[in-house]
Motif scaffolding. Structure first.
Motif, PDB file in Angstrom:
ATOM      1  N   CYS A   1     -12.718  -5.272   8.205  1.00  9.54           N
ATOM      2  CA  CYS A   1     -11.788  -5.490   7.106  1.00  9.54           C
ATOM      3  C   CYS A   1     -10.801  -4.332   7.073  1.00  9.54           C
ATOM      4  CB  CYS A   1     -12.541  -5.587   5.773  1.00  9.54           C
ATOM      5  SG  CYS A   1     -11.473  -5.739   4.318  1.00  9.54           S
ATOM      6  N   LEU A   2      -9.544  -4.641   6.737  1.00 10.68           N
ATOM      7  CA  LEU A   2      -8.517  -3.609   6.612  1.00 10.68           C
ATOM      8  C   LEU A   2      -8.199  -3.407   5.136  1.00 10.68           C
ATOM      9  CD1 LEU A   2      -8.078  -5.130   9.444  1.00 10.68           C
ATOM     10  CD2 LEU A   2      -5.807  -4.118   9.398  1.00 10.68           C
ATOM     11  N   ALA A   3      -8.192  -2.151   4.700  1.00 11.74           N
ATOM     12  CA  ALA A   3      -7.833  -1.804   3.323  1.00 11.74           C
ATOM     13  C   ALA A   3      -6.572  -0.932   3.384  1.00 11.74           C
ATOM     14  CB  ALA A   3      -8.976  -1.052   2.643  1.00 11.74           C
ATOM     15  N   ILE A   4      -5.470  -1.420   2.811  1.00 14.91           N
ATOM     16  CA  ILE A   4      -4.174  -0.785   2.993  1.00 14.91           C
ATOM     17  C   ILE A   4      -3.587  -0.381   1.644  1.00 14.91           C
ATOM     18  CG2 ILE A   4      -1.872  -1.045   3.977  1.00 14.91           C
ATOM     19  CD1 ILE A   4      -3.001  -3.229   5.791  1.00 14.91           C
ATOM     20  N   TYR A   5      -3.314   0.914   1.495  1.00 15.86           N
ATOM     21  CA  TYR A   5      -2.681   1.455   0.290  1.00 15.86           C
ATOM     22  C   TYR A   5      -1.207   1.677   0.603  1.00 15.86           C
ATOM     23  CZ  TYR A   5      -1.330   4.918  -3.258  1.00 15.86           C
ATOM     24  OH  TYR A   5      -0.687   5.599  -4.256  1.00 15.86           O
ATOM     25  N   ILE A   6      -0.321   1.013  -0.160  1.00 13.70           N
ATOM     26  CA  ILE A   6       1.111   1.043   0.112  1.00 13.70           C
ATOM     27  C   ILE A   6       1.870   1.624  -1.078  1.00 13.70           C
ATOM     28  CG2 ILE A   6       3.165  -0.374   0.564  1.00 13.70           C
ATOM     29  CD1 ILE A   6       1.356  -2.426   1.900  1.00 13.70           C
ATOM     30  N   GLU A   7       2.767   2.567  -0.779  1.00  8.53           N
ATOM     31  CA  GLU A   7       3.712   3.036  -1.790  1.00  8.53           C
ATOM     32  C   GLU A   7       5.101   2.445  -1.554  1.00  8.53           C
ATOM     33  OE1 GLU A   7       3.513   7.252  -2.399  1.00  8.53           O
ATOM     34  OE2 GLU A   7       1.379   7.172  -2.905  1.00  8.53           O
ATOM     35  N   GLY A   8       5.434   2.167  -0.299  1.00  7.84           N
ATOM     36  CA  GLY A   8       6.704   1.527   0.016  1.00  7.84           C
ATOM     37  C   GLY A   8       6.650   0.905   1.395  1.00  7.84           C
ATOM     38  N   LEU A   9       7.351  -0.212   1.569  1.00 12.77           N
ATOM     39  CA  LEU A   9       7.417  -0.901   2.857  1.00 12.77           C
ATOM     40  C   LEU A   9       8.834  -0.808   3.402  1.00 12.77           C
ATOM     41  CD1 LEU A   9       5.414  -4.269   2.585  1.00 12.77           C
ATOM     42  CD2 LEU A   9       4.933  -2.333   4.093  1.00 12.77           C
ATOM     43  N   ASP A  10       9.007  -0.042   4.485  1.00 17.60           N
ATOM     44  CA  ASP A  10      10.313   0.012   5.140  1.00 17.60           C
ATOM     45  C   ASP A  10      10.555  -1.234   5.992  1.00 17.60           C
ATOM     46  OD1 ASP A  10      10.795   2.697   4.237  1.00 17.60           O
ATOM     47  OD2 ASP A  10       9.379   3.359   5.764  1.00 17.60           O
ATOM     48  N   SER A  11       9.461  -1.803   6.496  1.00 15.38           N
ATOM     49  CA  SER A  11       9.560  -2.885   7.477  1.00 15.38           C
ATOM     50  C   SER A  11       8.695  -4.065   7.058  1.00 15.38           C
ATOM     51  CB  SER A  11       9.135  -2.362   8.854  1.00 15.38           C
ATOM     52  OG  SER A  11       9.818  -1.175   9.199  1.00 15.38           O
ATOM     53  N   PRO A  12       9.079  -4.765   5.983  1.00 16.38           N
ATOM     54  CA  PRO A  12       8.233  -5.861   5.492  1.00 16.38           C
ATOM     55  C   PRO A  12       8.042  -6.985   6.500  1.00 16.38           C
ATOM     56  CG  PRO A  12      10.367  -5.828   4.369  1.00 16.38           C
ATOM     57  CD  PRO A  12      10.268  -4.555   5.138  1.00 16.38           C
ATOM     58  N   GLU A  13       9.086  -7.295   7.291  1.00 16.42           N
ATOM     59  CA  GLU A  13       8.954  -8.379   8.267  1.00 16.42           C
ATOM     60  C   GLU A  13       7.916  -8.011   9.337  1.00 16.42           C
ATOM     61  OE1 GLU A  13      11.813  -6.889   7.510  1.00 16.42           O
ATOM     62  OE2 GLU A  13      12.949  -8.408   6.387  1.00 16.42           O
ATOM     63  N   ALA A  14       7.931  -6.755   9.779  1.00 20.61           N
ATOM     64  CA  ALA A  14       6.952  -6.307  10.764  1.00 20.61           C
ATOM     65  C   ALA A  14       5.543  -6.307  10.169  1.00 20.61           C
ATOM     66  CB  ALA A  14       7.313  -4.911  11.260  1.00 20.61           C
ATOM     67  N   PHE A  15       5.440  -5.927   8.896  1.00 17.28           N
ATOM     68  CA  PHE A  15       4.147  -5.953   8.204  1.00 17.28           C
ATOM     69  C   PHE A  15       3.588  -7.368   8.177  1.00 17.28           C
ATOM     70  CE2 PHE A  15       1.816  -6.615   4.209  1.00 17.28           C
ATOM     71  CZ  PHE A  15       0.823  -5.649   4.317  1.00 17.28           C
ATOM     72  N   ILE A  16       4.410  -8.326   7.790  1.00 21.53           N
ATOM     73  CA  ILE A  16       3.982  -9.724   7.724  1.00 21.53           C
ATOM     74  C   ILE A  16       3.567 -10.214   9.104  1.00 21.53           C
ATOM     75  CG2 ILE A  16       4.784 -12.095   7.315  1.00 21.53           C
ATOM     76  CD1 ILE A  16       6.597 -10.908   5.088  1.00 21.53           C
ATOM     77  N   ASP A  17       4.387  -9.932  10.101  1.00 20.44           N
ATOM     78  CA  ASP A  17       4.120 -10.388  11.466  1.00 20.44           C
ATOM     79  C   ASP A  17       2.783  -9.868  11.975  1.00 20.44           C
ATOM     80  OD1 ASP A  17       5.069 -11.560  14.098  1.00 20.44           O
ATOM     81  OD2 ASP A  17       4.838  -9.462  14.688  1.00 20.44           O
ATOM     82  N   SER A  18       2.510  -8.586  11.766  1.00 16.19           N
ATOM     83  CA  SER A  18       1.260  -8.005  12.261  1.00 16.19           C
ATOM     84  C   SER A  18       0.055  -8.527  11.492  1.00 16.19           C
ATOM     85  CB  SER A  18       1.326  -6.479  12.189  1.00 16.19           C
ATOM     86  OG  SER A  18       2.268  -5.975  13.103  1.00 16.19           O
ATOM     87  N   CYS A  19       0.181  -8.654  10.167  1.00 17.98           N
ATOM     88  CA  CYS A  19      -0.933  -9.189   9.373  1.00 17.98           C
ATOM     89  C   CYS A  19      -1.292 -10.606   9.816  1.00 17.98           C
ATOM     90  CB  CYS A  19      -0.583  -9.182   7.890  1.00 17.98           C
ATOM     91  SG  CYS A  19      -0.603  -7.554   7.110  1.00 17.98           S
ATOM     92  N   GLN A  20      -0.290 -11.399  10.124  1.00 15.76           N
ATOM     93  CA  GLN A  20      -0.533 -12.779  10.528  1.00 15.76           C
ATOM     94  C   GLN A  20      -1.231 -12.873  11.882  1.00 15.76           C
ATOM     95  OE1 GLN A  20       3.365 -14.585  10.239  1.00 15.76           O
ATOM     96  NE2 GLN A  20       3.109 -15.076   8.073  1.00 15.76           N
ATOM     97  N   LYS A  21      -1.164 -11.813  12.682  1.00 16.14           N
ATOM     98  CA  LYS A  21      -1.848 -11.794  13.977  1.00 16.14           C
ATOM     99  C   LYS A  21      -3.322 -11.425  13.850  1.00 16.14           C
ATOM    100  CE  LYS A  21       2.262 -10.320  16.585  1.00 16.14           C
ATOM    101  NZ  LYS A  21       2.853  -9.183  17.360  1.00 16.14           N
ATOM    102  N   VAL A  22      -3.693 -10.881  12.713  1.00 16.27           N
ATOM    103  CA  VAL A  22      -5.032 -10.322  12.540  1.00 16.27           C
ATOM    104  C   VAL A  22      -6.015 -11.397  12.085  1.00 16.27           C
ATOM    105  CG1 VAL A  22      -6.403  -8.690  11.187  1.00 16.27           C
ATOM    106  CG2 VAL A  22      -4.170  -8.008  12.068  1.00 16.27           C
ATOM    107  N   ASP A  23      -7.143 -11.470  12.760  1.00 15.68           N
ATOM    108  CA  ASP A  23      -8.195 -12.410  12.372  1.00 15.68           C
ATOM    109  C   ASP A  23      -9.300 -11.679  11.619  1.00 15.68           C
ATOM    110  OD1 ASP A  23      -9.466 -14.874  12.179  1.00 15.68           O
ATOM    111  OD2 ASP A  23     -10.609 -14.556  14.019  1.00 15.68           O
ATOM    112  N   LYS A  24      -8.904 -10.805  10.727  1.00 11.94           N
ATOM    113  CA  LYS A  24      -9.828 -10.051   9.882  1.00 11.94           C
ATOM    114  C   LYS A  24      -9.227  -9.995   8.488  1.00 11.94           C
ATOM    115  CE  LYS A  24     -11.318  -7.146  13.753  1.00 11.94           C
ATOM    116  NZ  LYS A  24     -11.437  -5.782  14.326  1.00 11.94           N
ATOM    117  N   PRO A  25     -10.062  -9.957   7.458  1.00 10.84           N
ATOM    118  CA  PRO A  25      -9.504  -9.883   6.090  1.00 10.84           C
ATOM    119  C   PRO A  25      -8.742  -8.591   5.856  1.00 10.84           C
ATOM    120  CG  PRO A  25     -11.892  -9.599   6.064  1.00 10.84           C
ATOM    121  CD  PRO A  25     -11.533  -9.999   7.453  1.00 10.84           C
TER     122      PRO A  25
END
Length: 465
Positions: free
Chosen positions: A217-241
């Protein structure tokens, strides 16, 4: 700085950030109160097996290791360069790291974009990108992995081994999680503080975690996203919660986030709801929920339906759970609505004055045998999707015996793929039971609401799969 998507060379090289065969500490110090001393001390203390190269032009040895005046004097290969020198010296250090062909550089130094020196930070970042030297930081606390005995930074301890990879912009909250891991057995696979996140971004650690065999499982603490599209793209590739907590909702919080890690938040909170939803992640709203649900998602299979059976020896825990399940949109059903014969089968494990509704109250006199039998019947019914147990420490309750019975039942029914969570409300005996259960892969919590939050998260993840 923005990235369009995760860069393969960065993802590949991140292994040198968490399991390097050699590390150079630039700014190594002879004084125990300095970061450059603590980094070396903690590496040794926690059993780092690689080579350590202190860099300090005014010292011959630090903590028994020979010192080098500059990075360029080191003739052996260096996987990781850790920088703890004043900001105005960092540019030359980065150039030296490129010249010796280091694989990664970590800049712990502060006083960059977060105090208005964004131009200097960007110049260093652009140089690293031009030379394909991944940079983590600046302005961070460190990183590590208990599986690799690697504690790199000014961090007092490693977490216990476990399933959760924590990727955090906040060093303070990361340290809090590491303390929680030690005290409450919140197990981690690795952890990293990203600080200002000048170069290496969330997306690249997300893709690295997807390949890490210890991470569930990945636990991610975010204060700001410079690259939201890249964040979405990588999360969608992950087969883990993936569990995300995004801070800075309040007006003052937006300013505080920039002062802390130079995080910019031009969009409203609804925008981040959309980004996190599109990414397929689960958003937590409080720090405790963030820890609770990531632990459950790391240890247990997803909840594949909404038929949850709760077994308790205390009516209060059951009522708190009922109310919270309903608040979160996942109300409990009576046993007769779940499975026609389940009520009758569970009755065999409770006194006449017990309640076979749902929650199943097997009464304050419940024995270990009664708990075990009720758990087994719930697990083995094909219409039941998940089981929640609760222990209230009455004068006749064998708390640890019940915890051991829960583990025994879970081990015998694990192949059914049904999540099992526990509530242990009480004092020292319940705390010991919680640690025992967590050590045996069963998420256990001191309050009903925490356990319900975790079960609902397992359901939401199950619905996303």
């Amino acid at each position: 700085m923005k990235v369009e998507k995760a860069r393969p060379y960065v993802v590949k090289n991140l292994r040198y950030a968490l399991n390097p065969s050699s590390i150079a500490i630039v700014g190594a110090s002879r004084y125990p109160t300095k970061v450059g001393n603590k980094v070396i001390y903690e590496l040794v203390k926690w059993g780092y097996r690689g080579k350590i190269y202190p860099v300090n032009p005014r010292a011959d040895k630090i903590l028994g290791f020979p010192c080098y005046k500059t990075l360029r004097e080191i003739k052996d290969p260096v996987d990781l360069v850790f920088v703890a020198v004043p900001a105005h010296l960092v540019s030359s250090i980065v150039q030296d790291a490129v010249s010796i062909k280091a694989k990664m550089i970590v800049i712990a130094t502060s006083a960059f974009k977060e105090i208005g020196r964004g131009e200097l930070q960007n110049e260093i970042t652009e140089y690293c990108r031009k030379n394909k030297l991944p940079l983590i930081g600046p302005n961070l606390v460190g990183m590590g992995s208990p599986y690799e005995h690697f504690n790199c930074g000014f961090i007092p301890y490693l977490p216990v081994e476990g399933p959760v990879a924590m990727i955090s912009q906040s060093g303070a909250n990361l340290l809090a999680a590491l303390g929680t891991s030690q005290e409450s057995h919140y197990g981690m696979s690795f952890f990293v503080g990203l600080g200002n996140k000048a170069d290496v971004d969330f997306c690249e650690f997300i893709e690295y975690a997807n390949e890490d065999p210890h991470t569930k499982c990945l636990a991610i603490y975010i204060e700001g996203l410079d690259s939201p599209e890249a964040f979405i793209d990588s999360c969608q590739k992950v087969d883990k919660p993936i569990v995300v907590i995004k801070v800075g909702r309040s007006k003052i919080g937006v300013k505080a986030a920039f002062a802390h890690t130079a995080s910019e938040n031009p969009n409203g909170d609804e925008y981040y709801d959309m980004v996190i939803e599109k990414a397929g992640a689960i958003r937590a709203t409080t720090w405790q929920e963030f820890l609770d649900i990531s632990l459950a998602l790391g240890l247990q299979p997803p909840l594949k339906g909404d038929n949850i059976v709760m077994v308790t020896n205390g009516g209060g825990a059951g009522l708190l759970s009922c109310d919270h399940f309903e608040r979160l949109g996942l109300p409990l059903r009576e046993l007769k609505q779940i499975s026609p014969m389940l009520e009758q089968r569970i009755r065999a494990y409770m006194p006449m004055f017990g309640s076979p509704l749902n929650p199943v109250d097997i009464s304050g006199t419940a024995s270990v045998i009664q708990y075990k039998g009720a758990f087994q019947q719930a697990f083995r019914d094909p219409n039941v999707h998940g089981v929640l147990g609760a222990i209230c420490p009455t004068a006749v309750t064998d708390v640890m015996g019940t915890a051991k019975a829960a583990v025994e039942v879970y081990e015998s029914c694990k192949e059914l793929g049904k999540p099992f969570l526990m509530i242990c409300q009480g004092g020292a005996e319940c705390r010991d039971a919680i640690l025992y259960l967590r050590d045996h892969q069963i998420p256990a919590y001191p309050t009903a609401e925490q356990a319900v939050n975790a079960m609902v998260a397992l359901y939401r993840y199950g619905m996303k799969k």
